[in-house]
Scaffold this motif. Structure first.
Motif, mmCIF file in Angstrom:
data_model
loop_
_atom_site.group_PDB
_atom_site.id
_atom_site.type_symbol
_atom_site.label_atom_id
_atom_site.label_comp_id
_atom_site.label_asym_id
_atom_site.label_seq_id
_atom_site.Cartn_x
_atom_site.Cartn_y
_atom_site.Cartn_z
ATOM 1 N N LEU A 8 0.730 -1.192 -0.186
ATOM 2 C CA LEU A 8 0.054 0.288 0.027
ATOM 3 C C LEU A 8 0.872 1.423 -0.204
ATOM 4 O O LEU A 8 1.584 1.372 0.726
ATOM 5 C CB LEU A 8 -0.847 0.199 1.262
ATOM 6 C CG LEU A 8 -2.038 1.093 1.421
ATOM 7 C CD1 LEU A 8 -3.048 0.688 0.176
ATOM 8 C CD2 LEU A 8 -2.631 0.951 2.590
ATOM 9 N N GLY A 9 0.552 2.183 -0.792
ATOM 10 C CA GLY A 9 1.302 3.368 -0.959
ATOM 11 C C GLY A 9 2.609 3.304 -1.669
ATOM 12 O O GLY A 9 3.223 4.211 -1.902
ATOM 13 N N ARG A 108 -12.181 4.556 4.198
ATOM 14 C CA ARG A 108 -10.707 5.200 4.108
ATOM 15 C C ARG A 108 -10.588 5.441 2.772
ATOM 16 O O ARG A 108 -10.121 6.782 2.536
ATOM 17 C CB ARG A 108 -9.568 4.229 4.542
ATOM 18 C CG ARG A 108 -8.164 4.847 4.371
ATOM 19 C CD ARG A 108 -7.196 3.632 4.344
ATOM 20 N NE ARG A 108 -7.639 2.512 3.291
ATOM 21 C CZ ARG A 108 -7.386 2.480 2.242
ATOM 22 N NH1 ARG A 108 -6.904 3.547 1.684
ATOM 23 N NH2 ARG A 108 -7.796 1.525 1.451
ATOM 24 N N LEU A 109 -10.770 4.830 1.779
ATOM 25 C CA LEU A 109 -10.547 5.138 0.300
ATOM 26 C C LEU A 109 -11.426 6.387 0.070
ATOM 27 O O LEU A 109 -10.977 7.389 -0.571
ATOM 28 C CB LEU A 109 -10.623 4.176 -0.544
ATOM 29 C CG LEU A 109 -10.573 4.296 -1.949
ATOM 30 C CD1 LEU A 109 -9.305 4.753 -2.739
ATOM 31 C CD2 LEU A 109 -10.862 2.953 -2.891
ATOM 32 N N GLU A 112 -9.777 9.696 1.510
ATOM 33 C CA GLU A 112 -8.746 10.152 0.834
ATOM 34 C C GLU A 112 -9.020 10.651 -0.639
ATOM 35 O O GLU A 112 -8.505 11.812 -0.972
ATOM 36 C CB GLU A 112 -7.809 8.901 0.585
ATOM 37 C CG GLU A 112 -6.390 9.253 0.045
ATOM 38 C CD GLU A 112 -5.417 8.098 -0.062
ATOM 39 O OE1 GLU A 112 -4.203 8.347 -0.574
ATOM 40 O OE2 GLU A 112 -6.028 6.763 -0.233
ATOM 41 N N ASP A 221 -4.966 2.726 -2.459
ATOM 42 C CA ASP A 221 -5.114 3.830 -2.051
ATOM 43 C C ASP A 221 -4.959 4.875 -3.166
ATOM 44 O O ASP A 221 -4.855 4.409 -4.241
ATOM 45 C CB ASP A 221 -4.011 4.162 -0.820
ATOM 46 C CG ASP A 221 -2.681 4.051 -1.526
ATOM 47 O OD1 ASP A 221 -2.465 3.662 -2.595
ATOM 48 O OD2 ASP A 221 -1.617 4.248 -0.659
#
Length: 232
Positions: A8-9, A108-109, A112, A221
């Motif tokens: 992730l990220g 969360r997505l 963001e 993300d």
């Protein structure tokens, strides 16, 4: 692009040409694919028919006209498509009025994408009355617009819903990242020329060129989505 899942990220956002993110609803953002099957089973039970569990994979992810039409033909139930659609929508609305669980990583997505002002569309084969009810829980402020299955002449697996969403956002479909959970939705997004992230819910989805398969939204993300277009 294959089913390999980067941490992730870790995908770079530098040089990304991502213009919009287009998200499916049932089974992608909200854990409701099971709700639809339960409602279908209840409605047909009241009509004197028992649904075969094997049919669940046939009806998942598609427009109501297809799934309802298949079930009428398979069972021989004495009901019209219009009558069945009314019963199914009413039963589903009743279900989500009591509980509307989000898929892991969905909140969360969405937060963001909203925080970074990424143009975002909710694109579903469900009818507008259902989408609006779900939006009241997801938060309409998270989406620039939404496209319902009863607002296009041809819904998924045709590309029309995603092409319409991209056009309304002023985005190039090839610069849009789509997140889907079913083969039907993936087919629609790929036919539209979008970059696709598949998060399988009921049935598995095989990896393919231009398609990334991940186990959940916890692996997705903004940097990841930007990377889909950058890598292209």
């Amino acid at each position: 692009m294959t089913s390999t899942v980067p941490a992730l990220g870790t995908r770079t956002a530098e040089g990304s040409a991502l213009q919009a993110v287009l998200l499916d609803m049932d089974g992608t953002l909200v854990d409701t694919e099971g709700f639809w099957w339960e409602v279908e089973a209840e409605v047909f039970a009241a009509l004197g028919h028992t649904l075969d569990e094997a049919w669940r994979h046939v009806v998942v992810g598609g427009p109501m006209t297809r799934s309802a039409g298949f079930l009428i033909e398979a069972t021989g139930a004495a009901i019209t498509l219009a009558e069945l659609s009314v019963l199914l929508n009413a039963g589903f609305e009743k279900r989500i009025a009591h509980s509307l669980p989000l898929m892991p990583g969905a909140a969360r997505l969405l937060a963001e994408l909203s925080a970074h002002r990424i143009p975002t569309a909710l694109v579903s084969a469900s009818h507008r009355r259902i989408i609006d009810r779900v939006l009241s829980v997801l938060g309409p402020h998270h989406f620039t617009l939404s496209v319902a299955g009863d607002e296009v002449a041809r819904t998924k697996p045709h590309p029309d819903p995603y092409l319409l969403a991209a056009a309304r956002l002023g985005a190039d479909p090839a610069r849009c990242a789509v997140v889907e959970d079913t083969a039907t939705g993936v087919a629609a997004a790929e036919a539209a020329g979008c970059q696709v992230v598949a998060v399988p819910s009921v049935a598995s989805i095989a990896p393919a060129a231009g398609r990334t398969v991940v186990p959940s939204l916890d692996h997705v993300d903004l940097a990841f989505l930007r990377g889909l277009v950058t890598d292209r």
